[in-house]
Design a protein around this motif. Structure first.
Motif, PDB file in Angstrom:
ATOM      1  N   TYR A  42      19.360  36.806  25.327  1.00 52.34           N
ATOM      2  CA  TYR A  42      20.482  36.867  26.318  1.00 52.34           C
ATOM      3  C   TYR A  42      21.218  35.592  26.476  1.00 52.34           C
ATOM      4  CZ  TYR A  42      22.822  38.376  30.372  1.00 52.34           C
ATOM      5  OH  TYR A  42      23.925  38.637  31.365  1.00 52.34           O
ATOM      6  N   PHE A  52      12.443  41.487  31.937  1.00 53.53           N
ATOM      7  CA  PHE A  52      11.236  41.923  32.431  1.00 53.53           C
ATOM      8  C   PHE A  52      10.734  43.005  31.448  1.00 53.53           C
ATOM      9  CE2 PHE A  52      14.528  44.459  34.786  1.00 53.53           C
ATOM     10  CZ  PHE A  52      14.171  45.633  34.387  1.00 53.53           C
ATOM     11  N   ASP A 101       7.453  45.899  30.024  1.00 48.82           N
ATOM     12  CA  ASP A 101       6.121  46.698  30.510  1.00 48.82           C
ATOM     13  C   ASP A 101       5.520  46.798  29.166  1.00 48.82           C
ATOM     14  OD1 ASP A 101       7.392  48.773  28.899  1.00 48.82           O
ATOM     15  OD2 ASP A 101       7.475  49.945  31.055  1.00 48.82           O
ATOM     16  N   GLY A 142       6.909  49.161  25.892  1.00 46.52           N
ATOM     17  CA  GLY A 142       8.112  48.561  25.189  1.00 46.52           C
ATOM     18  C   GLY A 142       9.467  48.503  26.092  1.00 46.52           C
ATOM     19  N   ASN A 143       9.560  49.090  27.099  1.00 43.40           N
ATOM     20  CA  ASN A 143      10.817  48.979  27.854  1.00 43.40           C
ATOM     21  C   ASN A 143      11.050  47.606  28.510  1.00 43.40           C
ATOM     22  OD1 ASN A 143      11.377  51.868  28.382  1.00 43.40           O
ATOM     23  ND2 ASN A 143       9.515  51.945  29.543  1.00 43.40           N
ATOM     24  N   ILE A 144      12.362  47.044  28.079  1.00 44.25           N
ATOM     25  CA  ILE A 144      12.790  45.757  28.531  1.00 44.25           C
ATOM     26  C   ILE A 144      14.039  45.764  29.381  1.00 44.25           C
ATOM     27  CG2 ILE A 144      13.828  43.588  27.812  1.00 44.25           C
ATOM     28  CD1 ILE A 144      11.959  44.146  25.187  1.00 44.25           C
ATOM     29  N   GLY A 145      14.071  44.938  30.371  1.00 43.60           N
ATOM     30  CA  GLY A 145      15.429  44.756  30.988  1.00 43.60           C
ATOM     31  C   GLY A 145      15.856  43.248  31.185  1.00 43.60           C
ATOM     32  N   VAL A 146      17.368  43.029  31.567  1.00 43.95           N
ATOM     33  CA  VAL A 146      17.505  41.905  31.802  1.00 43.95           C
ATOM     34  C   VAL A 146      18.576  41.782  32.903  1.00 43.95           C
ATOM     35  CG1 VAL A 146      18.963  39.779  30.885  1.00 43.95           C
ATOM     36  CG2 VAL A 146      17.629  41.143  29.342  1.00 43.95           C
ATOM     37  N   LEU A 147      18.371  40.978  34.060  1.00 46.04           N
ATOM     38  CA  LEU A 147      18.979  41.034  35.197  1.00 46.04           C
ATOM     39  C   LEU A 147      19.880  39.842  35.327  1.00 46.04           C
ATOM     40  CD1 LEU A 147      16.317  42.519  37.814  1.00 46.04           C
ATOM     41  CD2 LEU A 147      18.121  43.718  36.577  1.00 46.04           C
ATOM     42  N   GLN A 148      21.127  40.130  35.932  1.00 46.12           N
ATOM     43  CA  GLN A 148      22.077  38.924  36.123  1.00 46.12           C
ATOM     44  C   GLN A 148      22.618  39.147  37.722  1.00 46.12           C
ATOM     45  OE1 GLN A 148      23.243  36.157  33.633  1.00 46.12           O
ATOM     46  NE2 GLN A 148      23.527  35.368  35.871  1.00 46.12           N
ATOM     47  N   THR A 149      21.879  38.587  38.419  1.00 45.22           N
ATOM     48  CA  THR A 149      22.295  38.896  39.971  1.00 45.22           C
ATOM     49  C   THR A 149      22.996  37.873  40.726  1.00 45.22           C
ATOM     50  OG1 THR A 149      20.143  38.085  40.720  1.00 45.22           O
ATOM     51  CG2 THR A 149      20.035  40.402  39.967  1.00 45.22           C
ATOM     52  N   VAL A 150      23.422  38.426  41.912  1.00 42.62           N
ATOM     53  CA  VAL A 150      24.412  37.403  42.616  1.00 42.62           C
ATOM     54  C   VAL A 150      23.389  36.289  43.493  1.00 42.62           C
ATOM     55  CG1 VAL A 150      26.113  38.895  42.795  1.00 42.62           C
ATOM     56  CG2 VAL A 150      24.542  39.010  44.659  1.00 42.62           C
ATOM     57  N   TRP A 159      18.328  39.370  45.374  1.00 40.26           N
ATOM     58  CA  TRP A 159      18.621  40.660  44.641  1.00 40.26           C
ATOM     59  C   TRP A 159      17.934  40.671  43.221  1.00 40.26           C
ATOM     60  CZ3 TRP A 159      20.296  45.078  45.821  1.00 40.26           C
ATOM     61  CH2 TRP A 159      21.175  45.148  47.010  1.00 40.26           C
ATOM     62  N   ILE A 178      15.810  44.300  42.768  1.00 43.03           N
ATOM     63  CA  ILE A 178      15.962  45.213  41.521  1.00 43.03           C
ATOM     64  C   ILE A 178      14.721  45.059  40.528  1.00 43.03           C
ATOM     65  CG2 ILE A 178      17.461  45.665  39.470  1.00 43.03           C
ATOM     66  CD1 ILE A 178      19.776  44.170  41.194  1.00 43.03           C
ATOM     67  N   ALA A 193      12.075  48.033  39.942  1.00 41.64           N
ATOM     68  CA  ALA A 193      11.821  48.486  38.187  1.00 41.64           C
ATOM     69  C   ALA A 193      10.515  48.451  38.027  1.00 41.64           C
ATOM     70  CB  ALA A 193      12.752  47.627  37.387  1.00 41.64           C
ATOM     71  N   ASN A 234      25.978  42.417  40.951  1.00 41.96           N
ATOM     72  CA  ASN A 234      24.772  42.533  40.173  1.00 41.96           C
ATOM     73  C   ASN A 234      24.722  43.039  39.195  1.00 41.96           C
ATOM     74  OD1 ASN A 234      23.032  40.722  42.288  1.00 41.96           O
ATOM     75  ND2 ASN A 234      23.303  42.779  43.546  1.00 41.96           N
ATOM     76  N   ILE A 235      24.117  42.625  37.957  1.00 39.93           N
ATOM     77  CA  ILE A 235      24.325  43.293  36.558  1.00 39.93           C
ATOM     78  C   ILE A 235      23.075  43.341  35.970  1.00 39.93           C
ATOM     79  CG2 ILE A 235      25.082  43.206  34.084  1.00 39.93           C
ATOM     80  CD1 ILE A 235      27.622  41.597  35.534  1.00 39.93           C
ATOM     81  N   VAL A 291      20.760  45.009  32.275  1.00 38.10           N
ATOM     82  CA  VAL A 291      20.898  45.430  30.879  1.00 38.10           C
ATOM     83  C   VAL A 291      19.564  46.096  30.443  1.00 38.10           C
ATOM     84  CG1 VAL A 291      21.231  45.330  28.338  1.00 38.10           C
ATOM     85  CG2 VAL A 291      22.662  43.860  30.005  1.00 38.10           C
ATOM     86  N   LEU A 292      19.257  47.284  30.135  1.00 41.56           N
ATOM     87  CA  LEU A 292      18.072  47.816  29.919  1.00 41.56           C
ATOM     88  C   LEU A 292      17.987  48.252  28.297  1.00 41.56           C
ATOM     89  CD1 LEU A 292      17.752  50.532  32.995  1.00 41.56           C
ATOM     90  CD2 LEU A 292      16.932  48.273  32.718  1.00 41.56           C
ATOM     91  N   GLN A 293      16.976  47.988  27.779  1.00 41.09           N
ATOM     92  CA  GLN A 293      16.630  48.389  26.501  1.00 41.09           C
ATOM     93  C   GLN A 293      15.296  49.232  26.499  1.00 41.09           C
ATOM     94  OE1 GLN A 293      18.153  47.031  23.115  1.00 41.09           O
ATOM     95  NE2 GLN A 293      17.258  49.079  22.879  1.00 41.09           N
ATOM     96  N   THR A 294      15.159  50.512  26.547  1.00 39.42           N
ATOM     97  CA  THR A 294      14.010  51.246  26.897  1.00 39.42           C
ATOM     98  C   THR A 294      13.446  52.128  25.517  1.00 39.42           C
ATOM     99  OG1 THR A 294      15.227  53.167  27.437  1.00 39.42           O
ATOM    100  CG2 THR A 294      14.950  51.683  29.153  1.00 39.42           C
ATOM    101  N   VAL A 295      12.270  52.498  25.658  1.00 40.24           N
ATOM    102  CA  VAL A 295      11.831  53.258  24.699  1.00 40.24           C
ATOM    103  C   VAL A 295      12.016  54.623  24.441  1.00 40.24           C
ATOM    104  CG1 VAL A 295       9.490  51.853  24.487  1.00 40.24           C
ATOM    105  CG2 VAL A 295       9.674  53.959  26.186  1.00 40.24           C
ATOM    106  N   VAL A 321      15.965  53.980  39.864  1.00 40.33           N
ATOM    107  CA  VAL A 321      15.492  53.306  40.995  1.00 40.33           C
ATOM    108  C   VAL A 321      16.448  51.978  41.407  1.00 40.33           C
ATOM    109  CG1 VAL A 321      13.158  53.957  40.859  1.00 40.33           C
ATOM    110  CG2 VAL A 321      13.881  51.955  39.691  1.00 40.33           C
TER     111      VAL A 321
END
Lengths: 373, 373
Positions: A91, A153, A155, A158-166, A170, A174, A178, B159-160, B162-166, B177
Motif C-alpha cells: 500500500y 489487518f 485474519d 486470509g481476509n485483509i484490510g487496509v485503513l486510511q483514517t482521519v 477512527w 473501524i 472488523a 476515512n477510507i 480497502v478490503l481484500q477478502t476470501v 460492520v
C-alpha cells in the motif's frame, strides 16, 4: 549495539514482557511458541537499538488485536502474522525496513519477533507504550502526531484490510469492529514511522528490559531467592498486596476481555478492574493504583506473570505497582489512557514508589500513589 | 450506441430506478440532487452499452452502502462519492476505465452518474442486479465468480478502507460492520471486472430501462392516463393489491432498515416484509410474491415509487409484482437472495405473470406466483 535474538531467549522475553503487559498483551506461553516456531524456520533475528535506525527508514509496529481470551483458542499462523506487513508495504509503495512492537506483552512482544524472522527484517528494541493498553491509539506515537494509518489487518482465513483514517481513534473504531466480526483476534501492522519519528516516539530498550525481567525471575528461582522481589527491584516498583484470588468476573464484550478480580487476605480485599489490562486497584474503598501506572499480578511463589484471562479462583498471588513511562502522565496522555477514558469516575493517581503500602498485618495503610488530578 | 446523460434526464432516471429498486436503493429525490449537482459541475456523462466496453477495460461498481433511513439525513459529498474509486484505482495500480451501477435504485443508480461525471469516466448502461438487494454480495457477478474485493469504502469524514477478502460474504460482513461504525452510510467501489466479465455478469440496459419507466410515469400523468398501468406494462408485471397503509414497523438495525408494513382495503390486508427492499408480500395467510421477484409500492394516483423508508400511515398505494432477471431463480442464486437467506421459512415463489391476483371485489383469489421450491 545490535544483537541477535535466538529461540532459547524467547521464553525469558515472553515472560518479562508479560510482566510489563500488566495482565494484557497476551499469554507468554503462546507468545513464546509463536516466536520460537518462526526463529526455528527462519533463523535468529537481528535486534537494533533505536539510534541505529536510519532517519529515512520505514518502521512499522506489528501486533495482535483483540481479546486475549479468544486468542488462546485461535493461534495465528506465520502467514497471518506477516500478511498485514506485506499488505502495508504494498500500500505504501516502498519497502518496510524495520519491525517494532506496538506494546509490551507476552504475545505482542513476540509477534513482532515472528514477523521480523519471517520477513528477514531487523527488529527495533523499543515499543509504543512501555506496557500494554487495550486500544490501538493508546501509544506514545499518538502523542507525537504519528498516525496509526495506513494500518493493515489480517485474519487466519486470509481476509485483509487496509485503513486510511482521519485520526487514530477512527483507526481503532473501524479496526475494532472488523476485529470482532473476524473472530475477535486479528493481526495488525501500522503506525508507519521514519527512524527519527521512531526515536522520538517509542520507548527505548523494551526488549532488553523484558529479557532482564524474565531472566531475573528464572535466576531468582534457581538461586532460591524471591522472584517477586527481584521483579520489584527491576521495575522500581512496590509489592502492595498478597492474597488469594476469590472471585473473577470476566466477559468478552466488544472485542475485549473485561472484568474484575477480587483478591483476599486475612485483613483486606483487593479489587482489580481490567479491560485486557489491569486498570484500577482498590481496597477498603480506597483507590491504590490507576492506569497508566502498572498493576502486575504474579504467582505468589514462582513469580510467573498471570494475565487477566488466566486469573482463576484459588490462585495465590502478589500484586505489584510500578511507574509507567513518565510521558503517560501528561494531561494530554491521561486524556487517552487515564481512568476517565475507561469510564471510571476516579482521579488520576501517580505511583511515587515511596509510600508504605501494606502493613505487616496485611492491612492497607495508605495508597501507593499520590492523587494528581 | 453511446449516449449522453444530461441533468434534465436525471429525475426520470432516479424515479424509474426507484421503481426497480423495490423499496430500496435510496430516495429518488436525493439521488437526483446528487447526480444533478455533479453534472452541473462537470458536464454530461457518456453512457456506453456493455458491448462497447473493451475486453481489457477495468469496470468498477459504485454504490452507497447502509441504511436508507440514515442516508436521508447524511447526504454524501462528491468527494465522498469518488474517494473509494480513487482508492481502489490506486490499490489496483491501474486506471479505472468505466463506472457501473451495483444495483438499480433512486440513489444507487445516480451515485454512479455523479462518480462518472466527477471522474470524467464513461458510465456503463448496466447494473449488477436488475433491481436492488440489501447486501453487497447479492449481485449476479457473485454467481459468475467475480470477487467483490478489492473493495474500497469511504465516509463523509474522510476515512477510507480497502478490503481484500476470501469471498464476497466476507466483504459484506467486514464492510457492513465498518459501515455501521462509520454512521450507517458509506460509499463503496468494488467488483473490479474486465469488459468481458461485465458483459457476462451484469444486467444490460438498466439505465435506459429506468429512464423509460421514469419518463413513462411522467408522460402518463401529462396525458391523463394511469401511470401505474403504464409502469406495469413496462415491467411485464401485475398490479396485485391496492389499499391504504395502516401500519409501518421500522427499525434501523445492524446497518439496515428492517420492518413490516400493512396495507388495507375493504376486504383484505397485505403485509410487506422488508430489509431495505421489499422481500415478501402476504395476505390472508397466503404468500403472494417473494424475493427475488420485484415487489413495488407506488402512490395510488401519481404512480411515484415509495421507498420503504418513506412508507407512512395513510398513504394510498398500489402494489405491483414483476419478474426479476431470470438468473436470480437458479438454485445457486436463491441460496443467496431467496426467502430462506433472509430468515423466512417460506418456499421460493416465482412470479409467472398469468395468475388472476385480485378479484374485482378486492379479495385475494390466488397467489401471484407458482411455488418453485
Amino acid at each position: 549495539m545490535s544483537w541477535m535474538l535466538t529461540a532459547d531467549a524467547v521464553p525469558q522475553l515472553a515472560r518479562g514482557a508479560a510482566v510489563l503487559g500488566t495482565g494484557g498483551g497476551g499469554d507468554p506461553y503462546i507468545g513464546a511458541l509463536l516466536a520460537q516456531q518462526a526463529l526455528a524456520a527462519h533463523g535468529p533475528v537481528t535486534v537494533v537499538a533505536l539510534d541505529e535506525v536510519p532517519d529515512d527508514g520505514l518502521v512499522l509496529t506489528v501486533a495482535m488485536m483483540g481479546a486475549p481470551t479468544v486468542m488462546i483458542e485461535k493461534l495465528p499462523s506465520l502467514d497471518e502474522v506477516i500478511a498485514p506487513v506485506k499488505a502495508l508495504g504494498t500500500y505504501l509503495g516502498r519497502p518496510v525496513t524495520h519491525v517494532a512492537c506496538a506494546e509490551v506483552g507476552g504475545v505482542n512482544s513476540t509477534i513482532p519477533v515472528a514477523a521480523a524472522a519471517a520477513l528477514g527484517l531487523p527488529l527495533v528494541d523499543a515499543d509504543g507504550m512501555g506496557r500494554a493498553f487495550p486500544e490501538l491509539q493508546m501509544v506514545l506515537p499518538t502523542l507525537y502526531g504519528v498516525t496509526a494509518s495506513p494500518l493493515a489487518f489480517a485474519d487466519e482465513k486470509g481476509n485483509i484490510g487496509v485503513l486510511q483514517t482521519v485520526d487514530n481513534n477512527w483507526t481503532e473504531r473501524i479496526a475494532r469492529v472488523a476485529c470482532v466480526e473476524m473472530g475477535c483476534s486479528i493481526m495488525i501492522a501500522g503506525f508507519p514511522m521514519s527512524g527519527s519519528q521512531a526515536r522520538e516516539a517509542l520507548v527505548p530498550g523494551s526488549l532488553r528490559h523484558s529479557l532482564s525481567i524474565g531472566a531475573g525471575i528464572a535466576d531468582a528461582r534457581d538461586t532460591k531467592s524471591d522472584p517477586v522481589s527481584r521483579t520489584v527491584d527491576l521495575l522500581g516498583g512496590r509489592e502492595f498486596f498478597a492474597g488469594k484470588v476469590v472471585d473473577v468476573e470476566r466477559g468478552t464484550t466488544a472485542g475485549f476481555a473485561r472484568g474484575r478480580a477480587r483478591i483476599e487476605n486475612a485483613l483486606s480485599t483487593l479489587t482489580l478492574s481490567f479491560q485486557n489490562e489491569h486498570l484500577i486497584a482498590e481496597a477498603n474503598g480506597q483507590v491504590l493504583v490507576t492506569t497508566p501506572d502498572l498493576i502486575i499480578v504474579l504467582d505468589h511463589d514462582s513469580g510467573e506473570p498471570i494475565t487477566t484471562e488466566a486469573l482463576r479462583y484459588g490462585q495465590r498471588v502478589r500484586v505489584i505497582a510500578a511507574p509507567s513511562d513518565p510521558r503517560w502522565h501528561s494531561a494530554e496522555a491521561l486524556a487517552i489512557v487515564g481512568p476517565g477514558y475507561f469510564g471510571y469516575d476516579i482521579p488520576s493517581h501517580r505511583f511515587d514508589g515511596t509510600a508504605e503500602i501494606v502493613a505487616a498485618d496485611g492491612s492497607i495503610q495508605i495508597c501507593a500513589a499520590e492523587v494528581v488530578a
